[in-house]
Scaffold this motif. Structure first.
Motif, PDB file in Angstrom:
ATOM      1  N   ASN A  87       0.621  -1.273   0.114  1.00  0.00           N
ATOM      2  CA  ASN A  87       0.020  -0.010  -0.001  1.00  0.00           C
ATOM      3  C   ASN A  87       0.730   1.453   0.227  1.00  0.00           C
ATOM      4  N   LEU A  88       2.175   1.168  -0.638  1.00  0.00           N
ATOM      5  CA  LEU A  88       2.871   2.336  -0.576  1.00  0.00           C
ATOM      6  C   LEU A  88       2.419   3.184  -1.809  1.00  0.00           C
ATOM      7  N   PRO A  89       2.654   4.628  -1.896  1.00  0.00           N
ATOM      8  CA  PRO A  89       2.681   5.346  -3.001  1.00  0.00           C
ATOM      9  C   PRO A  89       3.324   4.823  -4.318  1.00  0.00           C
ATOM     10  N   ILE A  90       3.232   5.451  -5.477  1.00  0.00           N
ATOM     11  CA  ILE A  90       3.928   5.090  -6.642  1.00  0.00           C
ATOM     12  C   ILE A  90       4.023   6.492  -7.320  1.00  0.00           C
ATOM     13  N   GLN A  91       5.238   6.687  -7.951  1.00  0.00           N
ATOM     14  CA  GLN A  91       5.292   7.720  -8.853  1.00  0.00           C
ATOM     15  C   GLN A  91       6.058   7.446 -10.065  1.00  0.00           C
ATOM     16  N   THR A  92       5.712   8.306 -11.012  1.00  0.00           N
ATOM     17  CA  THR A  92       6.142   8.020 -12.533  1.00  0.00           C
ATOM     18  C   THR A  92       5.986   9.157 -13.405  1.00  0.00           C
ATOM     19  N   HIS A  93       6.537   9.266 -14.697  1.00  0.00           N
ATOM     20  CA  HIS A  93       6.144  10.280 -15.350  1.00  0.00           C
ATOM     21  C   HIS A  93       5.094   9.623 -16.407  1.00  0.00           C
ATOM     22  N   ILE A  94       4.164  10.637 -17.083  1.00  0.00           N
ATOM     23  CA  ILE A  94       3.508  10.290 -18.142  1.00  0.00           C
ATOM     24  C   ILE A  94       3.414  11.372 -19.111  1.00  0.00           C
ATOM     25  N   SER A  95       3.030  11.045 -20.584  1.00  0.00           N
ATOM     26  CA  SER A  95       2.750  11.723 -21.371  1.00  0.00           C
ATOM     27  C   SER A  95       3.453  13.221 -21.321  1.00  0.00           C
ATOM     28  N   GLU A  96       4.532  13.310 -21.261  1.00  0.00           N
ATOM     29  CA  GLU A  96       5.120  14.590 -21.092  1.00  0.00           C
ATOM     30  C   GLU A  96       5.617  15.219 -22.452  1.00  0.00           C
ATOM     31  N   ASN A  97       6.040  14.260 -23.408  1.00  0.00           N
ATOM     32  CA  ASN A  97       6.704  14.680 -24.648  1.00  0.00           C
ATOM     33  C   ASN A  97       5.871  13.736 -26.011  1.00  0.00           C
ATOM     34  N   LYS A  98       6.020  14.587 -27.104  1.00  0.00           N
ATOM     35  CA  LYS A  98       5.198  13.715 -28.072  1.00  0.00           C
ATOM     36  C   LYS A  98       6.267  12.500 -28.562  1.00  0.00           C
ATOM     37  N   ASN A  99       7.540  12.850 -28.754  1.00  0.00           N
ATOM     38  CA  ASN A  99       8.377  11.815 -28.945  1.00  0.00           C
ATOM     39  C   ASN A  99       8.272  10.563 -28.066  1.00  0.00           C
ATOM     40  N   GLU A 100       8.158  10.988 -26.840  1.00  0.00           N
ATOM     41  CA  GLU A 100       7.945   9.872 -25.849  1.00  0.00           C
ATOM     42  C   GLU A 100       6.630   8.970 -25.966  1.00  0.00           C
ATOM     43  N   ASN A 101       5.620   9.826 -26.324  1.00  0.00           N
ATOM     44  CA  ASN A 101       4.428   9.079 -26.614  1.00  0.00           C
ATOM     45  C   ASN A 101       4.323   8.223 -27.756  1.00  0.00           C
ATOM     46  N   GLU A 102       5.117   8.733 -28.654  1.00  0.00           N
ATOM     47  CA  GLU A 102       5.384   7.633 -30.040  1.00  0.00           C
ATOM     48  C   GLU A 102       5.955   6.476 -29.575  1.00  0.00           C
ATOM     49  N   PRO A 147      -5.011   5.270  -6.395  1.00  0.00           N
ATOM     50  CA  PRO A 147      -5.300   6.315  -5.809  1.00  0.00           C
ATOM     51  C   PRO A 147      -4.167   7.063  -5.218  1.00  0.00           C
ATOM     52  N   LYS A 148      -2.913   6.106  -4.964  1.00  0.00           N
ATOM     53  CA  LYS A 148      -1.455   6.559  -4.544  1.00  0.00           C
ATOM     54  C   LYS A 148      -0.609   6.807  -5.581  1.00  0.00           C
ATOM     55  N   THR A 149      -1.100   6.925  -6.698  1.00  0.00           N
ATOM     56  CA  THR A 149      -0.086   7.228  -7.929  1.00  0.00           C
ATOM     57  C   THR A 149      -0.065   8.482  -8.330  1.00  0.00           C
ATOM     58  N   ILE A 150       1.248   9.069  -8.338  1.00  0.00           N
ATOM     59  CA  ILE A 150       1.460  10.556  -8.895  1.00  0.00           C
ATOM     60  C   ILE A 150       2.021  10.523 -10.242  1.00  0.00           C
ATOM     61  N   LEU A 151       1.230  11.044 -11.065  1.00  0.00           N
ATOM     62  CA  LEU A 151       1.708  10.831 -12.560  1.00  0.00           C
ATOM     63  C   LEU A 151       2.286  12.314 -12.749  1.00  0.00           C
ATOM     64  N   ALA A 152       3.451  12.572 -13.060  1.00  0.00           N
ATOM     65  CA  ALA A 152       4.220  13.916 -13.380  1.00  0.00           C
ATOM     66  C   ALA A 152       4.039  14.126 -14.812  1.00  0.00           C
ATOM     67  N   HIS A 153       3.445  15.543 -15.075  1.00  0.00           N
ATOM     68  CA  HIS A 153       3.359  16.104 -16.239  1.00  0.00           C
ATOM     69  C   HIS A 153       1.824  15.906 -17.016  1.00  0.00           C
ATOM     70  N   ALA A 154       1.893  14.885 -17.504  1.00  0.00           N
ATOM     71  CA  ALA A 154       0.305  14.569 -18.293  1.00  0.00           C
ATOM     72  C   ALA A 154       0.091  15.947 -19.204  1.00  0.00           C
ATOM     73  N   VAL A 155       0.816  16.041 -19.823  1.00  0.00           N
ATOM     74  CA  VAL A 155       0.924  17.404 -20.855  1.00  0.00           C
ATOM     75  C   VAL A 155      -0.207  17.039 -22.077  1.00  0.00           C
ATOM     76  N   GLN A 193      -8.677   7.372  -9.475  1.00  0.00           N
ATOM     77  CA  GLN A 193      -8.204   8.493  -8.548  1.00  0.00           C
ATOM     78  C   GLN A 193      -6.806   8.841  -8.506  1.00  0.00           C
ATOM     79  N   ALA A 194      -5.977   8.273  -9.594  1.00  0.00           N
ATOM     80  CA  ALA A 194      -4.534   8.494  -9.649  1.00  0.00           C
ATOM     81  C   ALA A 194      -4.509  10.232  -9.602  1.00  0.00           C
TER      82      ALA A 194
END
Ligand code: GUN
Ligand code: FE
Length: 436
Positions: free
Chosen positions: A215-230, A254-262, A276-277
């Motif tokens: 039940n620990l939190p999670i952190q990651t990056h998501i959808s920051e940059n178009k080349n990354e998404n490709e 609910p404990k996930t922190i998604l950075a960027h989401a641009v 509920q992320a």
């Protein structure tokens, strides 16, 4: 200070909700020996005037990248990682170097009023554990992530040798933090798959299972940059979306922190809402490495929980106040693109930096405002030092010192920095000493 009961007197400012600040003038706040607010008493007939404002939270920051803050040249995300970031992070396997970097990073973020930070360290367990030790000894509230990355996106010299070893190393940091702060009263481990292109499917499945188990939190990056998404589309052709990659590996909760989401789509926003992320908006970074303009109003209207991150050193600054002002400016760029209601107000960006951030890191019951039962995380602000006072010069009284409280706060948001933060407390402990 620590272990004593303390009475704080003066004016206290915090966010009431997304749209409004609340001012407690002429007020006493009583804090018990454990650092918990036990009473707030207004109308004390004080003759002193100090201004104490809410704590600031950085919901996304790479402590290991501090020496590179401000260096990104013309790169965008994927070449920035290879050119600047992976070599620096790899070099922190040297714990002497890591100690210097992390010490300076903690001192600097604290001096800017960051009372809580969700940190990424590196893949090195000893150096990640050292970051946890240092946060505990400086008294900064922190989430400490040992970074997981086992694919050949990253160079041989900086990569987990297998999904199994990445999981074992993550567990080693979790065990270390349990040994130094068993109740996670200040320091908490956070499961940290770097981002989908860095992690194999077995690694992400095992980290998702670890979250369920602990039940620990999670952190990651998501959808920051178009080349990354490709790249994500190519690597995970069966996934419905980038968000679905995390969801299908048990990493969206609910404990996930998604950075960027641009660049997330309507469908992705709906899935994030359903799980509920949380989202960490990193405007300084998104502009610096040319990632894009995140649509924060759109996220808020969908009912998503949003906080702010410096994303140092994708972002150039360790200051979350800088992230707040950049959030405000970026929202104006979105507005200039044709959506006038996209503009965020001073109150709104301060909310994202404080209560919004507290919700994103799952601590909304503990911190973020000055209510009875909350812990005493706060910063003392010298509003006068951003030219809000005549400083005794009678010839200047018509020019400086006439501002309303709202205007004083506005001047602080746009002109404040570590020099306007005169003292900082975390959980009742004075962690930055009063400067003159
Ligand atoms: N995506 C994967 N790793 C990183 C990182 O270190 N910083 C940023 N901004 N994005 C990333
Ligand atoms: Fe980041």
């Amino acid at each position: 200070m620590e272990g004593q009961r303390t009475l704080f007197l003066g004016t206290f400012v915090h966010c009431q909700n997304l749209d409004s600040l609340e001012y407690f003038h002429d007020t006493g706040v009583f804090v018990d020996e454990k650092g918990t607010i036990v009473a707030v008493k207004q109308r004390c007939n004080l003759t002193i005037a100090v201004e104490t404002v809410m704590p600031e939270l950085d919901s996304h920051i790479h402590a290991s990248q501090y020496p590179n803050a401000g260096i990104f040249g013309k790169t965008t995300l994927l070449d920035w990682l290879n050119k600047y970031t992976f070599p620096l992070e790899a070099s922190l396997a040297d714990t002497d170097k890591a100690k210097k970097v992390y010490t300076r990073c903690i001192e600097r973020t604290l001096s800017h009023g960051t009372t809580t930070a969700a940190y990424y360290a590196t893949i090195s367990v000893p150096s990640t554990n050292l970051l946890a030790d240092l946060c505990l000894s400086f008294g900064q509230r922190a989430f400490i992530g040992r970074v997981c990355m086992d694919t050949d996106l990253q160079p041989d010299f900086y990569r987990d040798s297998s999904a199994e070893s990445a999981l074992a190393d993550t567990k080693a940091t979790i065990a270390h933090i349990a040994s130094i702060d068993p109740t996670h009263s200040l320091i908490c481990p956070i499961i940290t798959p770097r981002f989908a292109p860095s992690c194999s499917s077995p690694l992400m499945h095992s980290l998702g299972a670890l979250q369920k188990e602990t039940n620990l939190p999670i952190q990651t990056h998501i959808s920051e940059n178009k080349n990354e998404n490709e790249l994500v589309k190519k690597l995970f052709p069966d996934a419905a979306s980038y968000t679905d990659v995390y969801d299908s590996h048990g990493l969206l909760c609910p404990k996930t922190i998604l950075a960027h989401a641009v660049h997330i789509t309507e469908e992705e926003a709906a899935l994030i809402k359903k799980r509920q992320a949380k989202i960490s908006h990193c405007p300084a970074s998104n502009s610096a490495i040319t990632s894009g303009t995140a649509k924060v109003r759109w996220m808020l209207e969908k009912g998503l929980d949003v906080g702010l991150g410096t994303d140092m050193s994708g972002g150039y600054s360790a200051s979350i106040l800088e992230a707040a002002r950049q959030a405000l400016l970026v929202s104006r760029h979105v507005a200039m693109g044709g959506d006038d209601k996209a503009k965020l107000s001073i109150e709104e960006v301060l909310y994202l930096a404080t209560r919004g951030g507290a919700k994103v890191v799952g601590l909304e019951d503990k911190i973020g405002g000055f209510e009875v039962g909350k812990e005493w995380d706060a910063q003392l602000i010298a509003l006068g030092s951003v030219d809000n006072e005549s400083k005794g010069d009678k010839g200047l009284v018509d020019i400086f010192g006439w501002e309303s409280w709202e205007e004083k706060i506005a001047k602080w948001v746009f002109n404040g920095d570590d020099r306007t933060t005169s003292a900082v407390w975390v959980k009742g402990r004075l962690v930055v000493h009063e400067r003159q």
